[in-house]
Scaffold this motif. Structure first.
Motif, PDB file in Angstrom:
ATOM      1  N   TYR A 506      54.718  52.715  38.403  1.00 23.81           N
ATOM      2  CA  TYR A 506      53.226  51.971  37.626  1.00 23.81           C
ATOM      3  C   TYR A 506      53.219  50.387  38.443  1.00 23.81           C
ATOM      4  O   TYR A 506      54.024  50.185  37.894  1.00 23.81           O
ATOM      5  CB  TYR A 506      53.161  51.450  35.847  1.00 23.81           C
ATOM      6  CG  TYR A 506      52.122  50.860  35.320  1.00 23.81           C
ATOM      7  CD1 TYR A 506      52.671  50.203  35.554  1.00 23.81           C
ATOM      8  CD2 TYR A 506      50.488  51.440  35.782  1.00 23.81           C
ATOM      9  CE1 TYR A 506      51.271  48.996  34.379  1.00 23.81           C
ATOM     10  CE2 TYR A 506      49.564  50.450  35.002  1.00 23.81           C
ATOM     11  CZ  TYR A 506      49.858  49.164  34.750  1.00 23.81           C
ATOM     12  OH  TYR A 506      48.626  48.865  34.186  1.00 23.81           O
ATOM     13  N   HIS A 507      52.515  50.264  39.207  1.00 25.25           N
ATOM     14  CA  HIS A 507      52.172  48.607  39.880  1.00 25.25           C
ATOM     15  C   HIS A 507      51.184  47.941  39.360  1.00 25.25           C
ATOM     16  O   HIS A 507      50.041  48.512  38.866  1.00 25.25           O
ATOM     17  CB  HIS A 507      52.032  48.808  41.052  1.00 25.25           C
ATOM     18  CG  HIS A 507      51.988  47.743  42.237  1.00 25.25           C
ATOM     19  ND1 HIS A 507      50.506  47.084  42.438  1.00 25.25           N
ATOM     20  CD2 HIS A 507      52.929  47.123  42.764  1.00 25.25           C
ATOM     21  CE1 HIS A 507      51.720  45.899  42.835  1.00 25.25           C
ATOM     22  NE2 HIS A 507      52.299  46.616  43.118  1.00 25.25           N
ATOM     23  N   VAL A 508      51.616  47.062  38.644  1.00 20.99           N
ATOM     24  CA  VAL A 508      50.780  45.707  38.031  1.00 20.99           C
ATOM     25  C   VAL A 508      51.412  44.448  38.379  1.00 20.99           C
ATOM     26  O   VAL A 508      51.793  43.839  38.778  1.00 20.99           O
ATOM     27  CB  VAL A 508      51.066  45.862  36.333  1.00 20.99           C
ATOM     28  CG1 VAL A 508      52.799  45.559  36.467  1.00 20.99           C
ATOM     29  CG2 VAL A 508      50.159  45.323  35.570  1.00 20.99           C
ATOM     30  N   GLY A 509      49.602  43.379  38.178  1.00 24.99           N
ATOM     31  CA  GLY A 509      49.898  41.844  38.520  1.00 24.99           C
ATOM     32  C   GLY A 509      49.536  41.811  40.290  1.00 24.99           C
ATOM     33  O   GLY A 509      49.299  42.900  40.870  1.00 24.99           O
ATOM     34  N   GLU A 510      48.630  40.864  40.474  1.00 23.01           N
ATOM     35  CA  GLU A 510      48.269  40.472  42.118  1.00 23.01           C
ATOM     36  C   GLU A 510      49.158  39.752  42.306  1.00 23.01           C
ATOM     37  O   GLU A 510      49.599  39.437  43.323  1.00 23.01           O
ATOM     38  CB  GLU A 510      46.603  39.715  41.890  1.00 23.01           C
ATOM     39  CG  GLU A 510      46.265  40.694  40.589  1.00 23.01           C
ATOM     40  CD  GLU A 510      45.998  42.181  41.948  1.00 23.01           C
ATOM     41  OE1 GLU A 510      45.545  42.886  41.523  1.00 23.01           O
ATOM     42  OE2 GLU A 510      45.676  41.506  43.325  1.00 23.01           O
ATOM     43  N   ARG A 511      48.962  38.382  41.842  1.00 15.28           N
ATOM     44  CA  ARG A 511      50.024  37.164  42.451  1.00 15.28           C
ATOM     45  C   ARG A 511      51.636  37.367  42.481  1.00 15.28           C
ATOM     46  O   ARG A 511      51.894  37.090  43.250  1.00 15.28           O
ATOM     47  CB  ARG A 511      49.536  35.686  41.910  1.00 15.28           C
ATOM     48  CG  ARG A 511      50.095  34.581  42.599  1.00 15.28           C
ATOM     49  CD  ARG A 511      49.917  34.610  43.757  1.00 15.28           C
ATOM     50  NE  ARG A 511      50.484  33.834  45.177  1.00 15.28           N
ATOM     51  CZ  ARG A 511      50.391  33.230  46.104  1.00 15.28           C
ATOM     52  NH1 ARG A 511      50.382  33.934  46.969  1.00 15.28           N
ATOM     53  NH2 ARG A 511      51.500  32.024  46.164  1.00 15.28           N
ATOM     54  N   PHE A 512      51.680  37.615  41.374  1.00 16.52           N
ATOM     55  CA  PHE A 512      53.574  38.572  41.485  1.00 16.52           C
ATOM     56  C   PHE A 512      53.150  39.546  40.779  1.00 16.52           C
ATOM     57  O   PHE A 512      53.465  39.417  38.797  1.00 16.52           O
ATOM     58  CB  PHE A 512      53.978  37.306  40.164  1.00 16.52           C
ATOM     59  CG  PHE A 512      53.754  35.918  41.120  1.00 16.52           C
ATOM     60  CD1 PHE A 512      54.923  35.362  41.597  1.00 16.52           C
ATOM     61  CD2 PHE A 512      52.870  34.890  40.408  1.00 16.52           C
ATOM     62  CE1 PHE A 512      54.537  33.964  42.217  1.00 16.52           C
ATOM     63  CE2 PHE A 512      52.541  33.333  40.423  1.00 16.52           C
ATOM     64  CZ  PHE A 512      53.600  33.141  41.220  1.00 16.52           C
TER      65      PHE A 512
END
Length: 641
Positions: A506-512
């Motif tokens: 599971y991959h989450v977040g944009e900037r960090f």
């Protein structure tokens, strides 16, 4: 919660029907109170201080015993004593208070709790009485305004003389309400900052009284001129205190706003739901749009208006205060959605405010949800609660990010406390065993859905070394009586192999961004074991002239390459930084857990020179165990196609 009334109030007037006035009770056991002959009795209560004050200044009405609430028809009229007033109140005001009390009581009896409460509160404002205070507390609890109900019951006991049974009932209500009310404790705010809870002014910091709120979720705002507002949503449990650390930061970009009430009425100015001062008011605010309302005495005020503040300039807003006849309570779902009244944004989350009677447009918006606009018609003197639940917008970007292919390469430093096996078991007190160290390299390719969930394949290589010195060991001579020869051995182990498996993550977040992933597969490789040692001779040595006979022999270094086959699991967590639209750099840690399919074992047929014993063999010992755990901290570079 106070429930429906058990008996209707007698609507007719006259001595006979006054004696039969009902005493309705709610489910929580808090009855509405109206003593026999209530109209005449209350009028006597209201007028008594007036006649005495004409002679010797303001005096409270004489105390008279009140009947038990459950038997009103059997007792003589006993009005509640009015609260002492420092300034004499005119007869007209007292009669107006009586009129609002009668109207409010009739509305409560009909189940119209909100308008009935408004009448009772107005009656109390004109002239506080025991009966109006008690019934207002009952209505507040019915409306689930538990913190206000608790305050009102406490006021009832503090400001008025009550009988023993009445006190017992009020104390029971207070005990129950305290389990439904929590407290917000603020820490670190600037002195003089204005506090607002769910759009209601709660004074300045530090607060003089505890910030009581009904148990549940609340929007807290703290504001001081020249600072960015502090806004946070807090969950408060009943009977508990929630500590909130407040941080106010000075404005980086700001302008000035001047607010004027065009007719000169004395009103207070509210900015973004927080009372900031009296009109005319000028203050420094952050650049952007702000919601402005004016509030005066009673129902005087303005509906929400919008003011746009520009950098380093003064914006002037002139408003006309008028009678606002109704109250609207908007509760959005999700709880943090923004609320717009007549095209003016009034805040995020629950909003409660006064509006004109008539039809108003209420709109609720939230990222990822379909906006909902409704028309609500408010009656004069009414209080209406509107719950707006938004439907999820399945086409919104927040929910439906496009799927993508990903590729990342990870390089990790490998730490293995032990390889395990028979060699580790034979490492006693005199034995020295090093920590296994090495490296792990992996390549992951995957397919990631818009939700962030992804699946893929992984492959890589592993290398790790460990040494054991002076471990207890033995050899078995060949061709002589098979008596094991005891001694010590040194082993230099080196694990090498390839890994291949499948992954889910599971991959989450944009900037960090953050990545949580687990893989499962097989490790195939070998363990190189270079071994040497010193062992006892099994036969009696013969002394050579000039030399002492040795009873031990040194086994020359021997090397074996046993095969290894393991099933592995490798959960990992990574936190990163997005370098560009496609590249992401991260650091994290992986656990490599190995479960043996085939343990690597020393070849027990390999012959070694054994001095005068001829040759010998080492026993077939496992050089790694059934289970091994390794920790692999490292860095990763990810590319999104």
């Amino acid at each position: 919660m106070v429930g429906e009334l058990e008996r209707p109030l007698a609507a007719r007037r006259g001595p006979k029907h006054d004696r039969q006035a009902a005493n309705p009770r709610g489910r929580a056991g808090a009855p509405l109170r109206r003593w026999p002959g209530a109209t005449a009795a209350l009028l006597a209560t209201l007028l008594a201080p007036l006649s005495s004050s004409a002679q010797s200044g303001p005096q409270p009405a004489p105390e008279q015993p009140a009947p038990a609430p459950s038997t009103p028809a059997e007792a003589a009229p006993a009005p509640a004593r009015a609260q002492s007033m420092e300034v004499p109140v005119s007869e007209a005001v007292r009669q107006e208070a009586l009129m609002h009390f009668e109207k409010g009581f009739a509305l409560l009896n009909e189940g119209a709790w909100s308008p009935g409460l408004s009448e009772l509160l107005l009656s109390r404002k004109l002239f506080p009485t025991r009966i109006a205070t008690y019934n207002a507390a009952v209505a507040l609890r019915k409306l689930q305004r538990y913190d206000e109900a608790l305050d009102m019951f406490e006021t009832y006991l503090r400001d008025f003389p009550v009988s023993g049974e009445e006190r017992e009932e009020a104390l029971r209500q207070i005990a129950e309400l305290r389990t439904l009310v929590g407290t917000i404790e603020l820490v670190g705010a600037e002195t003089g900052a204005v506090i607002s809870v769910d759009g209601q002014d709660r004074g300045q910091y530090p607060p003089i009284r505890p910030l009581r709120v009904p148990a549940g979720n609340h929007m807290l705002r703290v504001f001081k001129e020249g600072y960015d507002p502090f806004v946070i949503r807090v969950d408060v449990a009943g009977g508990q205190t929630k500590n909130v650390q407040v941080t106010l930061r000075r404005l980086a970009r700001y302008g000035s706003l001047r607010v004027i009430e065009s007719s000169g009425k004395p009103v207070s100015v509210s900015i973004d739901g927080i009372v900031v001062g009296k009109a005319p008011w000028t203050g420094i605010l952050s650049v952007g749009d702000h919601e402005v309302t004016l509030r005066g005495e009673g129902k005087v005020g303005t509906q929400p208006a919008s003011a746009s503040v520009k950098s380093q300039s003064v914006t002037t807003l002139s408003l006309l205060a008028e009678e606002l006849d109704a109250v609207l309570h908007v509760e959005p779902v999700p709880i943090g959605a923004s609320v717009w009244i007549n095209s003016v944004k009034v805040g995020d989350g629950v909003w409660i405010g006064r509006l004109k009677q008539g039809t108003h447009r209420v709109e609720v918006r939230a990222n990822g949800y379909l906006a909902d606009a409704q028309s609500v018609t408010l009656s004069k003197g009414g209080r209406q609660k509107l719950r707006v639940s938004l439907d999820r917008d399945e086409d919104a970007e927040v929910w439906s990010k496009p799927p993508k292919l990903t590729l990342d390469a990870t390089a990790s430093f490998l730490i293995a406390p032990t390889f395990g096996g028979d060699l580790a078991s034979g490492c006693g007190e005199a034995c020295e065993s090093s920590i296994g160290l090495g490296a792990l390299g992996m390549i992951h390719g995957g397919y990631e859905f818009g939700s962030g969930f992804g699946v893929g394949l992984e492959a890589g290589g592993i290398f790790a070394v460990q040494s054991l010195e002076n471990r207890t060991a033995s050899v078995v001579p060949v061709g002589v009586p098979p008596v094991p020869s005891a001694g010590t051995a040194n082993d230099a182990l080196r694990l090498g192999g390839f890994l291949v498996g499948v992954t889910a993550g599971y991959h989450v977040g944009e900037r960090f961004p953050a990545l949580f992933r687990i893989g499962a597969g097989a490790l195939l490789g070998e363990v190189r074991d270079e071994r040497a040692g010193t062992f006892e001779l099994s036969r009696t040595p013969v002394a050579v002239e000039g030399e002492q006979a040795r009873t031990t022999f040194d086994a020359a270094p021997q090397v074996d390459f046993p095969w290894a086959a393991y099933i592995y699991l490798d959960p990992e967590v990574r936190f990163g930084l997005r370098l560009s639209e496609r590249f992401e750099l991260s650091a994290g840690v992986k656990l490599l857990m190995l479960l043996a399919l085939r343990k690597p074992t020393w070849d027990g047929t390999r012959a070694i020179p054994a001095g005068i014993d001829g040759v010998a063999t080492y026993p077939a010992e496992s050089v790694m165990g059934d289970f091994a755990l390794m920790v692999a901290p490292g860095a990763s570079l990810r590319y999104t196609f």
